[in-house]
Design an enzyme around this catalytic site. Structure first.
Site, short mmCIF file in Angstrom:
data_model
loop_
_atom_site.label_atom_id
_atom_site.label_comp_id
_atom_site.label_asym_id
_atom_site.label_seq_id
_atom_site.Cartn_x
_atom_site.Cartn_y
_atom_site.Cartn_z
N ASP A 139 7.87 0.89 -6.79
CA ASP A 139 7.68 -0.61 -6.84
C ASP A 139 6.97 -1.08 -8.17
O ASP A 139 6.74 -0.93 -8.72
CB ASP A 139 7.08 -1.57 -5.54
CG ASP A 139 5.43 -1.28 -6.06
OD1 ASP A 139 5.07 -1.31 -6.80
OD2 ASP A 139 4.55 -1.30 -4.45
N GLY B 141 1.75 0.04 -6.43
CA GLY B 141 0.34 -0.41 -6.69
C GLY B 141 -0.44 -0.53 -6.13
O GLY B 141 -0.45 -1.03 -4.39
N GLY B 142 -1.54 -0.03 -6.36
CA GLY B 142 -2.99 -0.65 -5.46
C GLY B 142 -2.82 1.11 -4.73
O GLY B 142 -2.82 1.83 -4.53
N ASP B 143 -3.57 -0.10 -3.00
CA ASP B 143 -3.83 0.25 -2.06
C ASP B 143 -2.63 0.81 -0.80
O ASP B 143 -2.45 -1.14 -0.61
CB ASP B 143 -5.20 0.40 -1.13
CG ASP B 143 -5.29 1.66 0.10
OD1 ASP B 143 -5.32 2.25 0.00
OD2 ASP B 143 -4.72 0.91 1.20
N GLY C 79 -4.25 -6.90 -14.28
CA GLY C 79 -5.48 -6.15 -14.49
C GLY C 79 -5.57 -4.41 -14.43
O GLY C 79 -4.82 -4.36 -14.24
N ILE D 171 -3.27 -1.78 1.87
CA ILE D 171 -3.83 -2.86 1.21
C ILE D 171 -2.53 -4.21 0.71
O ILE D 171 -2.87 -3.68 -0.18
CB ILE D 171 -5.28 -3.24 0.79
CG1 ILE D 171 -6.41 -2.12 1.27
CG2 ILE D 171 -5.95 -5.14 0.64
CD1 ILE D 171 -7.54 -1.66 0.52
N PRO E 122 -4.33 0.02 -9.54
CA PRO E 122 -4.05 -1.31 -10.31
C PRO E 122 -3.47 -0.75 -11.40
O PRO E 122 -3.50 -1.98 -11.55
CB PRO E 122 -5.45 -2.06 -10.09
CG PRO E 122 -5.81 -0.77 -10.42
CD PRO E 122 -5.93 0.74 -9.56
N THR F 226 -7.47 -0.35 -5.03
CA THR F 226 -7.01 -1.62 -3.90
C THR F 226 -7.30 -2.16 -5.53
O THR F 226 -8.22 -2.21 -6.41
CB THR F 226 -7.32 -1.83 -3.03
OG1 THR F 226 -6.36 -3.77 -3.00
CG2 THR F 226 -9.02 -2.99 -3.12
N LYS G 275 9.74 -5.57 -5.90
CA LYS G 275 9.17 -7.00 -4.94
C LYS G 275 8.96 -7.97 -6.18
O LYS G 275 7.60 -7.70 -6.90
CB LYS G 275 8.87 -6.93 -3.66
CG LYS G 275 9.11 -5.71 -2.77
CD LYS G 275 9.26 -5.94 -0.94
CE LYS G 275 9.74 -4.82 -1.14
NZ LYS G 275 9.57 -3.15 -0.72
N MET H 231 -1.44 -12.53 -4.58
CA MET H 231 -0.09 -13.73 -4.53
C MET H 231 -0.72 -14.87 -4.21
O MET H 231 0.24 -14.99 -3.41
CB MET H 231 0.54 -12.73 -3.57
CG MET H 231 0.63 -11.06 -3.87
SD MET H 231 1.89 -10.14 -2.13
CE MET H 231 0.47 -10.26 -0.99
#
Length: 287
Positions: free
Chosen positions: A55, A108-110, A220, A113, A32, A138, A77, A191
């Site tokens: 990204d 970013g994240g997973d 976060g 997911i 994250p 995530t 994006k 989102m």
């Protein structure tokens, strides 16, 4: 004299890992935002790569850990505004692999997911490109933890649901609202800022009370983390008043109430956190 068993140090772990091969694509979750949440395998791969396709959700702190000799390609994006269309990103990964580059697709994240990692993996398979996938923490898990919100809790939520708040090509947000409004669960919308009015309208229409606690978490786990706690009925007003912008998670459920006692204001970015309450004894009196 007995020798203590040898334990691998970090360097030995990295050397023991299978290196990224030329012509291979690694789809890597960067977590994250906090570089401390990056996995060891992700760190190894971004330091071996000679081409990194990343990204906008990958934090600058993590990008600083990338191999300084690697070619960096930004395909960031934003909701409704794609810097590079997904189809072109898919083609780019194939072209780089065909050119015998060591490619990391950093997300970013997973990646599996709400990260479109599945779409990219399918395209790589169709084009006979070797690939691997490295999971990341995530955003829901990382952001909630940094805000003092346990996503499940025996007293409040026996399940958690990750929900997309944005559909492909700006399609209408058609979800199973009856299931999402059921009690005993935590709902995390990724989102979802643009569709906040729809989220409020549909959840309340299907029985979730307007008093249900809601948390908003922007950027976060980063130094720019911004958090607010409100209610379902006050969600739109809070978004406008505090100027929330993507990327922002929306967490809906009774577990949000625990932020009042579990959040650490200096870390959570919650500027309006309530003052800590004195601990109560079993009889309800101050301990």
């Amino acid at each position: 004299m007995n020798k203590r068993p040898h334990k691998k140090c970090l360097v030995e772990f990295l050397l023991a890992e299978q290196p990224l091969r030329v012509g291979e694509v690694a789809i890597v979750g960067a977590g994250p935002g906090d570089p401390g949440l990056l996995t060891l395998r992700a760190l190894m791969l971004i330091q071996q790569a000679d081409a990194v396709v990343y990204d906008r959700l990958v934090s600058p702190e993590i990008m600083e850990l990338v191999n300084p000799k690697a070619e960096l390609i930004h395909v960031g994006k934003a909701s409704g505004c794609h810097y590079v269309p997904q189809e072109e990103t898919n083609e780019l990964l194939v072209q780089l692999a065909v050119r015998q580059r060591r490619v990391v697709r950093l997300k970013g994240g997973d990646p599996y997911i709400f990260g479109r990692g599945g779409e990219e993996a399918e395209f790589l398979v169709e084009n006979d490109i070797d690939f691997q996938v490295v999971p990341g923490i995530t955003s829901a898990a990382g952001c909630a933890s940094y805000c003092g919100i346990p996503l499940t809790h025996r007293d409040y939520a026996q399940s958690v649901t990750f929900v997309t708040g944005h559909r492909k090509s700006d399609q209408a947000l058609e979800l199973n609202w009856q299931v999402l409004a059921a009690p005993g669960q935590t709902r995390v919308f990724y989102m979802g800022l643009h569709n906040a009015p729809t989220i409020v309208r549909e959840l309340t229409a299907h029985g979730l009370p307007g008093s249900c606690p809601v948390a908003l978490v922007e950027r976060g786990t980063t130094p720019q983390q911004h958090m607010a706690v409100t209610t379902l009925s006050g969600l739109e007003t809070t978004i406008n008043r505090e100027g929330f912008q993507p990327p922002t998670l929306i967490i809906v459920g009774e577990v949000v109430k625990l932020a009042a006692s579990l959040a650490q204001p200096a870390r959570s970015g919650w500027t309006h956190a309530p003052a800590p309450q004195p601990a109560l004894s079993a009889g309800g009196r101050p301990a």
